[in-house]
Design an enzyme around this catalytic site. Sequence first.
Site, PDB file in Angstrom:
ATOM      1  N   LYS A 107      59.192  56.438  64.632  1.00 58.82           N
ATOM      2  CA  LYS A 107      60.240  57.274  64.039  1.00 58.82           C
ATOM      3  C   LYS A 107      60.783  56.697  62.731  1.00 58.82           C
ATOM      4  O   LYS A 107      60.986  57.422  61.764  1.00 58.82           O
ATOM      5  CB  LYS A 107      61.386  57.463  65.043  1.00 58.82           C
ATOM      6  CG  LYS A 107      62.503  58.376  64.533  1.00 58.82           C
ATOM      7  CD  LYS A 107      63.484  58.731  65.631  1.00 58.82           C
ATOM      8  CE  LYS A 107      64.606  59.611  65.099  1.00 58.82           C
ATOM      9  NZ  LYS A 107      65.577  59.961  66.158  1.00 58.82           N
ATOM     10  N   HIS A 108      61.017  55.383  62.715  1.00 60.30           N
ATOM     11  CA  HIS A 108      61.691  54.776  61.559  1.00 60.30           C
ATOM     12  C   HIS A 108      60.783  53.851  60.747  1.00 60.30           C
ATOM     13  O   HIS A 108      60.747  53.914  59.525  1.00 60.30           O
ATOM     14  CB  HIS A 108      62.927  53.997  62.029  1.00 60.30           C
ATOM     15  CG  HIS A 108      63.940  54.849  62.721  1.00 60.30           C
ATOM     16  ND1 HIS A 108      64.754  55.732  62.055  1.00 60.30           N
ATOM     17  CD2 HIS A 108      64.270  54.973  64.035  1.00 60.30           C
ATOM     18  CE1 HIS A 108      65.553  56.355  62.923  1.00 60.30           C
ATOM     19  NE2 HIS A 108      65.271  55.908  64.135  1.00 60.30           N
ATOM     20  N   PHE A 148      59.966  51.745  73.792  1.00 67.76           N
ATOM     21  CA  PHE A 148      61.142  51.746  72.897  1.00 67.76           C
ATOM     22  C   PHE A 148      60.731  51.262  71.505  1.00 67.76           C
ATOM     23  O   PHE A 148      61.017  51.900  70.489  1.00 67.76           O
ATOM     24  CB  PHE A 148      62.203  50.831  73.515  1.00 67.76           C
ATOM     25  CG  PHE A 148      63.523  50.772  72.784  1.00 67.76           C
ATOM     26  CD1 PHE A 148      64.012  51.845  72.048  1.00 67.76           C
ATOM     27  CD2 PHE A 148      64.318  49.617  72.863  1.00 67.76           C
ATOM     28  CE1 PHE A 148      65.248  51.785  71.410  1.00 67.76           C
ATOM     29  CE2 PHE A 148      65.547  49.540  72.232  1.00 67.76           C
ATOM     30  CZ  PHE A 148      66.007  50.625  71.494  1.00 67.76           C
ATOM     31  N   HIS A 160      68.810  47.938  68.240  1.00 69.17           N
ATOM     32  CA  HIS A 160      68.362  49.309  68.509  1.00 69.17           C
ATOM     33  C   HIS A 160      67.263  49.654  67.504  1.00 69.17           C
ATOM     34  O   HIS A 160      66.209  50.116  67.887  1.00 69.17           O
ATOM     35  CB  HIS A 160      69.539  50.295  68.407  1.00 69.17           C
ATOM     36  CG  HIS A 160      69.152  51.734  68.674  1.00 69.17           C
ATOM     37  ND1 HIS A 160      70.055  52.720  68.937  1.00 69.17           N
ATOM     38  CD2 HIS A 160      67.949  52.356  68.707  1.00 69.17           C
ATOM     39  CE1 HIS A 160      69.430  53.883  69.141  1.00 69.17           C
ATOM     40  NE2 HIS A 160      68.154  53.684  68.993  1.00 69.17           N
ATOM     41  N   GLN A 168      73.072  47.441  69.542  1.00 71.08           N
ATOM     42  CA  GLN A 168      73.816  48.143  70.593  1.00 71.08           C
ATOM     43  C   GLN A 168      74.399  47.136  71.587  1.00 71.08           C
ATOM     44  O   GLN A 168      73.792  46.105  71.870  1.00 71.08           O
ATOM     45  CB  GLN A 168      72.896  49.124  71.327  1.00 71.08           C
ATOM     46  CG  GLN A 168      71.712  48.443  72.014  1.00 71.08           C
ATOM     47  CD  GLN A 168      70.758  49.415  72.712  1.00 71.08           C
ATOM     48  OE1 GLN A 168      70.928  50.627  72.637  1.00 71.08           O
ATOM     49  NE2 GLN A 168      69.763  48.882  73.403  1.00 71.08           N
ATOM     50  N   HIS A 188      58.555  53.721  69.796  1.00 69.83           N
ATOM     51  CA  HIS A 188      59.351  54.861  69.316  1.00 69.83           C
ATOM     52  C   HIS A 188      60.043  54.498  67.993  1.00 69.83           C
ATOM     53  O   HIS A 188      60.035  55.291  67.042  1.00 69.83           O
ATOM     54  CB  HIS A 188      60.397  55.231  70.370  1.00 69.83           C
ATOM     55  CG  HIS A 188      61.403  56.227  69.883  1.00 69.83           C
ATOM     56  ND1 HIS A 188      61.208  57.588  69.940  1.00 69.83           N
ATOM     57  CD2 HIS A 188      62.618  56.051  69.284  1.00 69.83           C
ATOM     58  CE1 HIS A 188      62.262  58.200  69.416  1.00 69.83           C
ATOM     59  NE2 HIS A 188      63.128  57.289  69.018  1.00 69.83           N
ATOM     60  N   GLU A 189      60.634  53.301  67.951  1.00 66.97           N
ATOM     61  CA  GLU A 189      61.360  52.897  66.741  1.00 66.97           C
ATOM     62  C   GLU A 189      60.401  52.751  65.557  1.00 66.97           C
ATOM     63  O   GLU A 189      60.723  53.125  64.434  1.00 66.97           O
ATOM     64  CB  GLU A 189      62.126  51.587  66.988  1.00 66.97           C
ATOM     65  CG  GLU A 189      63.290  51.755  67.963  1.00 66.97           C
ATOM     66  CD  GLU A 189      64.341  52.765  67.487  1.00 66.97           C
ATOM     67  OE1 GLU A 189      64.772  52.691  66.328  1.00 66.97           O
ATOM     68  OE2 GLU A 189      64.713  53.647  68.293  1.00 66.97           O
TER      69      GLU A 189
HETATM   70  P1  5GP Z   1      72.674  59.929  67.540  1.00 69.22           P
HETATM   71  O1  5GP Z   1      72.689  61.401  67.389  1.00 69.22           O
HETATM   72  O2  5GP Z   1      72.660  59.455  68.953  1.00 69.22           O
HETATM   73  O3  5GP Z   1      73.693  59.217  66.681  1.00 69.22           O
HETATM   74  O4  5GP Z   1      71.293  59.456  66.918  1.00 69.22           O
HETATM   75  C1  5GP Z   1      70.065  59.765  67.517  1.00 69.22           C
HETATM   76  C2  5GP Z   1      68.983  59.094  66.754  1.00 69.22           C
HETATM   77  O5  5GP Z   1      68.861  59.682  65.451  1.00 69.22           O
HETATM   78  C3  5GP Z   1      69.204  57.614  66.476  1.00 69.22           C
HETATM   79  O6  5GP Z   1      68.863  56.820  67.545  1.00 69.22           O
HETATM   80  C4  5GP Z   1      68.312  57.414  65.273  1.00 69.22           C
HETATM   81  O7  5GP Z   1      66.960  57.336  65.667  1.00 69.22           O
HETATM   82  C5  5GP Z   1      68.548  58.678  64.512  1.00 69.22           C
HETATM   83  N1  5GP Z   1      69.677  58.542  63.577  1.00 69.22           N
HETATM   84  C6  5GP Z   1      70.964  58.937  63.790  1.00 69.22           C
HETATM   85  N2  5GP Z   1      71.715  58.683  62.713  1.00 69.22           N
HETATM   86  C7  5GP Z   1      70.890  58.124  61.798  1.00 69.22           C
HETATM   87  C8  5GP Z   1      71.087  57.669  60.471  1.00 69.22           C
HETATM   88  O8  5GP Z   1      72.172  57.724  59.897  1.00 69.22           O
HETATM   89  N3  5GP Z   1      70.007  57.144  59.848  1.00 69.22           N
HETATM   90  C9  5GP Z   1      68.782  57.074  60.433  1.00 69.22           C
HETATM   91  N4  5GP Z   1      67.794  56.553  59.713  1.00 69.22           N
HETATM   92  N5  5GP Z   1      68.574  57.513  61.673  1.00 69.22           N
HETATM   93  C10 5GP Z   1      69.602  58.025  62.357  1.00 69.22           C
HETATM   94  P1  5GP Z   2      66.579  57.278  69.010  1.00 68.85           P
HETATM   95  O1  5GP Z   2      67.911  57.648  69.545  1.00 68.85           O
HETATM   96  O2  5GP Z   2      66.485  55.949  68.340  1.00 68.85           O
HETATM   97  O3  5GP Z   2      65.879  58.352  68.293  1.00 68.85           O
HETATM   98  O4  5GP Z   2      65.722  57.173  70.316  1.00 68.85           O
HETATM   99  C1  5GP Z   2      65.777  56.077  71.156  1.00 68.85           C
HETATM  100  C2  5GP Z   2      64.715  56.354  72.180  1.00 68.85           C
HETATM  101  O5  5GP Z   2      64.376  55.123  72.752  1.00 68.85           O
HETATM  102  C3  5GP Z   2      65.179  57.287  73.266  1.00 68.85           C
HETATM  103  O6  5GP Z   2      64.085  58.043  73.720  1.00 68.85           O
HETATM  104  C4  5GP Z   2      65.624  56.316  74.338  1.00 68.85           C
HETATM  105  O7  5GP Z   2      65.476  56.832  75.640  1.00 68.85           O
HETATM  106  C5  5GP Z   2      64.650  55.180  74.124  1.00 68.85           C
HETATM  107  N1  5GP Z   2      65.202  53.888  74.497  1.00 68.85           N
HETATM  108  C6  5GP Z   2      64.573  53.017  75.291  1.00 68.85           C
HETATM  109  N2  5GP Z   2      65.326  51.930  75.471  1.00 68.85           N
HETATM  110  C7  5GP Z   2      66.464  52.128  74.765  1.00 68.85           C
HETATM  111  C8  5GP Z   2      67.619  51.351  74.576  1.00 68.85           C
HETATM  112  O8  5GP Z   2      67.785  50.234  75.087  1.00 68.85           O
HETATM  113  N3  5GP Z   2      68.577  51.869  73.769  1.00 68.85           N
HETATM  114  C9  5GP Z   2      68.450  53.096  73.183  1.00 68.85           C
HETATM  115  N4  5GP Z   2      69.440  53.532  72.405  1.00 68.85           N
HETATM  116  N5  5GP Z   2      67.360  53.872  73.349  1.00 68.85           N
HETATM  117  C10 5GP Z   2      66.379  53.378  74.138  1.00 68.85           C
END
Ligand code: 5GP
Ligand code: 5GP
Length: 254
Positions: free
Chosen positions: A146-147, A139, A62, A35, A142-143
Amino acid sequence: MKRSFSIFIKLFVILQSISVLCVSEEFDFFYFVVQWPGSYCDTKNHCCYPKSGKPAADFGIHGLWPNYKDGSYPSNCDPDALFDESQVRFLIKMTQVTILVYCFCLFFVYNMEQLTDLMSKMQKSWPTLSCPSNDGLKFWSHEWVKHGTCAESELDQREYFEAALKLKDKVNLLQILKDAVIKPDDRFYDLDKIKDAIEEATGFTPGIDCNIDSSHNSQLYQIYQCVDTSGSDFIQCPRLPRSRCPSRVQFPKF
Ligand code: 5GP
Ligand code: 5GP
């Protein structure tokens, strides 16, 4: 005593088998997603610098996200079910304490010790920008939850974070863009030129995602690169992520 030991061993074997089943989820490739901090910070949600200070003006990690070729993706693969009382009620009744200790040891998803020596690299390459200001552990946790837990068949927790850090070091996206005279200077650039510059330098087409700043400008927010299931080599994307970018996007200062 002998009897409770034998119950413990049986439970251990059962839980071990469940855990193997639960972590062996397959996936097809990773998205390695970075990011641009300027684009995270200038939205209406604002941002907070991590406790370690303002991050460098560079792309920050990210996440490293397991994905399927059809565009869907697994998430939160650690077997929460083991923490779900209803799923293990019969076991809990037998040896509640043993199981809680076991779950804690086996599935406590964020092992601080494992990360201690990675900490400074993490702070540099994977800074958090969320508010309130924090050290990033939430953060990263969480990553991982989740992943990362969906790639446990390939990488354990430490390997997962190390793989992401190595990928970051392999390709200097900011330098690639600067070499193509695409700079974080608040100006607008052709989306295709951004993609072409990265493709030319890395050999692979990136995915680009945009967000909207507080003046409603679309800006370069995230760059997706695809990585093989070992987490070590960039590959051509089996499927590009969806993009919210128009044909020209702003590259904000940070
Ligand atoms: P956003 O809706 O902001 O694009 O994505 C929210 C979150 O959903 C991302 O931060 C990520 O954790 C997950 N996500 C969105 N798109 C993808 C994808 O194509 N692949 C995976 N593995 N996760 C995703
Ligand atoms: P995702 O969109 O990957 O599912 O969730 C990202 C989570 O990590 C959200 O709860 C967001 O608030 C938190 N987060 C903490 N630091 C960061 C950052 O630097 N970038 C992003 N994209 N999410 C962050």
